[in-house]
Design a protein around this motif. Structure first.
Motif, PDB file in Angstrom:
ATOM      1  N   LEU A   1      89.092 -24.081  95.667  1.00 52.56           N
ATOM      2  CA  LEU A   1      87.806 -23.489  95.320  1.00 52.56           C
ATOM      3  C   LEU A   1      87.692 -23.159  93.839  1.00 52.56           C
ATOM      4  N   PHE A   2      88.779 -22.679  93.234  1.00 52.49           N
ATOM      5  CA  PHE A   2      88.668 -22.109  91.883  1.00 52.49           C
ATOM      6  C   PHE A   2      89.666 -22.669  90.873  1.00 52.49           C
ATOM      7  N   GLY A   3      90.521 -23.582  91.286  1.00 53.53           N
ATOM      8  CA  GLY A   3      91.497 -24.116  90.358  1.00 53.53           C
ATOM      9  C   GLY A   3      90.875 -24.746  89.127  1.00 53.53           C
ATOM     10  N   GLU A   4      89.795 -25.493  89.313  1.00 55.30           N
ATOM     11  CA  GLU A   4      89.141 -26.149  88.186  1.00 55.30           C
ATOM     12  C   GLU A   4      88.490 -25.147  87.243  1.00 55.30           C
ATOM     13  N   VAL A   5      88.076 -23.993  87.790  1.00 56.00           N
ATOM     14  CA  VAL A   5      87.438 -22.970  86.958  1.00 56.00           C
ATOM     15  C   VAL A   5      88.400 -22.479  85.884  1.00 56.00           C
ATOM     16  N   LEU A   6      89.673 -22.433  86.183  1.00 55.65           N
ATOM     17  CA  LEU A   6      90.661 -21.897  85.264  1.00 55.65           C
ATOM     18  C   LEU A   6      91.024 -22.870  84.149  1.00 55.65           C
ATOM     19  N   SER A   7      90.617 -24.125  84.263  1.00 55.28           N
ATOM     20  CA  SER A   7      90.920 -25.105  83.221  1.00 55.28           C
ATOM     21  C   SER A   7      89.863 -25.047  82.121  1.00 55.28           C
ATOM     22  N   ASP A   8      90.253 -25.443  80.920  1.00 55.78           N
ATOM     23  CA  ASP A   8      89.338 -25.447  79.775  1.00 55.78           C
ATOM     24  C   ASP A   8      88.539 -26.745  79.781  1.00 55.78           C
ATOM     25  N   LYS A   9      87.242 -26.646  80.027  1.00 58.68           N
ATOM     26  CA  LYS A   9      86.386 -27.830  80.115  1.00 58.68           C
ATOM     27  C   LYS A   9      85.486 -27.983  78.894  1.00 58.68           C
ATOM     28  N   SER A  10      85.685 -27.144  77.891  1.00 59.09           N
ATOM     29  CA  SER A  10      84.844 -27.203  76.701  1.00 59.09           C
ATOM     30  C   SER A  10      85.176 -28.417  75.849  1.00 59.09           C
ATOM     31  N   ARG A  11      84.162 -28.913  75.142  1.00 60.22           N
ATOM     32  CA  ARG A  11      84.312 -30.051  74.242  1.00 60.22           C
ATOM     33  C   ARG A  11      83.528 -29.778  72.964  1.00 60.22           C
ATOM     34  N   PRO A  12      83.951 -30.338  71.853  1.00 61.57           N
ATOM     35  CA  PRO A  12      83.208 -30.136  70.604  1.00 61.57           C
ATOM     36  C   PRO A  12      81.953 -31.002  70.564  1.00 61.57           C
ATOM     37  N   GLY A  13      81.115 -30.761  69.556  1.00 62.39           N
ATOM     38  CA  GLY A  13      79.968 -31.630  69.331  1.00 62.39           C
ATOM     39  C   GLY A  13      78.644 -31.114  69.863  1.00 62.39           C
ATOM     40  N   ALA A  14      78.474 -29.805  69.992  1.00 64.45           N
ATOM     41  CA  ALA A  14      77.206 -29.260  70.470  1.00 64.45           C
ATOM     42  C   ALA A  14      76.121 -29.412  69.400  1.00 64.45           C
ATOM     43  N   ASP A  15      74.935 -29.808  69.830  1.00 64.59           N
ATOM     44  CA  ASP A  15      73.786 -29.915  68.924  1.00 64.59           C
ATOM     45  C   ASP A  15      73.049 -28.591  68.785  1.00 64.59           C
ATOM     46  N   LEU A  16      73.154 -27.759  69.816  1.00 59.54           N
ATOM     47  CA  LEU A  16      72.417 -26.490  69.828  1.00 59.54           C
ATOM     48  C   LEU A  16      73.241 -25.463  70.586  1.00 59.54           C
ATOM     49  N   THR A  17      73.351 -24.264  70.026  1.00 58.69           N
ATOM     50  CA  THR A  17      74.047 -23.184  70.717  1.00 58.69           C
ATOM     51  C   THR A  17      73.053 -22.093  71.081  1.00 58.69           C
ATOM     52  N   MET A  18      73.308 -21.434  72.197  1.00 60.67           N
ATOM     53  CA  MET A  18      72.398 -20.394  72.674  1.00 60.67           C
ATOM     54  C   MET A  18      73.193 -19.262  73.301  1.00 60.67           C
ATOM     55  N   ALA A  19      72.580 -18.094  73.335  1.00 57.87           N
ATOM     56  CA  ALA A  19      73.242 -16.918  73.900  1.00 57.87           C
ATOM     57  C   ALA A  19      72.240 -16.098  74.689  1.00 57.87           C
ATOM     58  N   SER A  20      72.758 -15.302  75.601  1.00 58.62           N
ATOM     59  CA  SER A  20      71.932 -14.406  76.399  1.00 58.62           C
ATOM     60  C   SER A  20      72.649 -13.074  76.537  1.00 58.62           C
ATOM     61  N   HIS A  21      71.868 -11.987  76.465  1.00 53.58           N
ATOM     62  CA  HIS A  21      72.496 -10.669  76.552  1.00 53.58           C
ATOM     63  C   HIS A  21      71.522  -9.651  77.139  1.00 53.58           C
ATOM     64  N   ASN A  22      71.985  -8.981  78.199  1.00 54.26           N
ATOM     65  CA  ASN A  22      71.290  -7.794  78.685  1.00 54.26           C
ATOM     66  C   ASN A  22      71.742  -6.658  77.778  1.00 54.26           C
ATOM     67  N   VAL A  23      70.866  -6.237  76.867  1.00 57.62           N
ATOM     68  CA  VAL A  23      71.274  -5.277  75.841  1.00 57.62           C
ATOM     69  C   VAL A  23      71.383  -3.863  76.378  1.00 57.62           C
ATOM     70  N   GLY A  24      70.852  -3.625  77.581  1.00 58.31           N
ATOM     71  CA  GLY A  24      71.011  -2.327  78.226  1.00 58.31           C
ATOM     72  C   GLY A  24      69.995  -1.303  77.776  1.00 58.31           C
ATOM     73  N   ALA A  25      69.230  -0.796  78.728  1.00 52.90           N
ATOM     74  CA  ALA A  25      68.235   0.235  78.403  1.00 52.90           C
ATOM     75  C   ALA A  25      68.895   1.517  77.925  1.00 52.90           C
ATOM     76  N   ALA A  26      70.124   1.768  78.356  1.00 56.48           N
ATOM     77  CA  ALA A  26      70.829   2.990  77.962  1.00 56.48           C
ATOM     78  C   ALA A  26      71.735   2.780  76.749  1.00 56.48           C
ATOM     79  N   ASN A  27      71.608   1.659  76.094  1.00 57.84           N
ATOM     80  CA  ASN A  27      72.416   1.341  74.917  1.00 57.84           C
ATOM     81  C   ASN A  27      72.129   2.340  73.800  1.00 57.84           C
ATOM     82  N   THR A  28      73.143   3.040  73.356  1.00 54.34           N
ATOM     83  CA  THR A  28      72.961   4.058  72.313  1.00 54.34           C
ATOM     84  C   THR A  28      73.115   3.490  70.900  1.00 54.34           C
ATOM     85  N   ASP A  29      73.442   2.219  70.799  1.00 48.41           N
ATOM     86  CA  ASP A  29      73.625   1.608  69.483  1.00 48.41           C
ATOM     87  C   ASP A  29      72.920   0.258  69.408  1.00 48.41           C
ATOM     88  N   PRO A  30      71.592   0.239  69.528  1.00 46.89           N
ATOM     89  CA  PRO A  30      70.875  -1.043  69.452  1.00 46.89           C
ATOM     90  C   PRO A  30      71.023  -1.715  68.090  1.00 46.89           C
TER      91      PRO A  30
END
Length: 358
Positions: free
Chosen positions: A115-144
């Motif tokens: 079920l999870f053996g493949e998850v533990l392997s590194d499947k990343s490769r170089p050559g990305a054209d675009l990078t993106m990120a997502s973050h729930n910054v938290g409504a209770a975040n005291t350091d926005p």
């Protein structure tokens, strides 16, 4: 002298006159001798029975009914952690000196690796054209301010934020303006980009279902928790969805309560299915894992970044000791190159990032 006593006597003699290699061979002989006796196979029969049950439980998780209390979804949310039962049973087997219990552990080990053996392997490769990120910054975040500055230095091209408050919105807009000249905020979700954005539209993921049309405007739930926008890339338009699905709860009466989240999954799945653009990305706090059957409408159309191009489980919540990957990036029509988790900020969630190419 019995046969077992004679065998033991031979082992003792061999051990007394041999070096390191000989002692290793002697150890193997001892193990064979021990397992050849009937007693170790008769001990720990309860442990021997629990081991295959654990393996079948993990293997057949999709067959566990969701009634009562969304039990199936709850199990699938924490499915990798059921593997902790293996070392627990192994410790019990060794304590009981039970050969049968040790042998029975082979099934759950094989199932977990399947079920999870493949998850533990590194499947990343170089050559990305675009990078993106997502973050729930938290409504209770005291350091926005600190959170915004950390995200600005992440180097990603597109950034989605969830759980934005009215009080903190201006802070994020000001701190991210230099790194991301384009942005759009609708309700509690926003999208920042180094590339031009257009056609930002809200997506109602809270007032959805057969009776949604009968809800009066004044009584509709708000604020907006999802949006769709288009990023102009060198490879053509990229449809980007940002979503913060409803929270889930575990309590004695309702069990695993997922009502509002599942409504959002249905609404989001319908919007993505109707999306005409071939290249689509979904970023957000989905309040669930992609192993949960509740997300089948989405995972049947999109590929989770961490599973396709990550290294490890990429858990994101809670930030202090992550046990689930509640935050996700999924794609359709583009190739995933990499997926990773960014360092902690002032939020109770960890940010996630991914690289894609065409």
């Amino acid at each position: 002298m019995t046969d077992s006593m004679q065998a033991q006597d031979l082992v003792d003699r061999a051990e007394s006159g041999q070096g390191g290699a000989g002692r290793w061979r002697t150890g193997v002989r001892r193990a064979i001798l021990v397992t050849s006796r009937p007693e170790p196979w008769r001990r720990g029969l309860v442990l021997a029975a629990l081991a295959p049950l654990l393996g079948l439980f993990m293997l057949l998780h999709a067959k566990i009914p969701n009634w009562p209390g969304n039990l199936g979804s709850l199990v699938e949310t924490f499915l990798p952690w059921f593997g902790l039962g293996i070392p627990v049973l192994l410790a019990g087997a060794l304590w009981r000196r039970s050969a049968s219990a040790v042998a029975a552990l082979l099934l759950p080990v094989v199932v977990w690796v399947y079920l999870f053996g493949e998850v533990l392997s590194d499947k990343s490769r170089p050559g990305a054209d675009l990078t993106m990120a997502s973050h729930n910054v938290g409504a209770a975040n005291t350091d926005p301010v600190g959170t915004a500055r950390d995200l600005a230095t992440s180097g990603t091209d597109v950034l989605a934020l969830e759980e934005l408050t009215q009080e903190a919105r201006a802070t994020y807009e000001n701190e991210l303006a230099k790194a991301y000249p384009y942005h759009s905020v609708l309700g509690t979700v926003g999208l920042w980009s180094k590339l031009p954005l257009s056609d930002a539209q809200p997506i109602d993921i809270t007032n959805y279902g057969p009776l949604a049309g009968t809800i009066r405007a004044k009584t509709r739930m708000g604020p907006n928790r999802a949006l769709r926008s288009v990023v102009a890339t060198d490879h053509g338009p990229l449809a980007v969805y940002v979503a913060h699905l409803g929270s889930v709860r575990v309590n004695p009466r309702a069990g695993f309560w997922t009502g509002s989240r599942n409504i959002g999954v249905q609404a989001l799945g319908k919007a993505i299915a109707a999306e005409k653009n071939k290249q689509v990305v979904l970023l957000g706090d989905l309040n669930g894992t992609m192993d949960d059957r509740a997300f089948n409408d989405i995972t049947s159309k999109m590929h989770p970044a961490q599973k396709a191009a990550g290294n490890g489980f990429g858990f994101t919540w809670p930030a202090s000791f992550p046990v689930v990957r509640a935050d996700e990036i999924l794609v359709r029509g583009v190739e995933l190159k990499s997926s990773w988790v960014l360092p902690a900020t002032g939020s109770d969630h960890l940010p996630v990032a991914a690289g894609i190419s065409w």
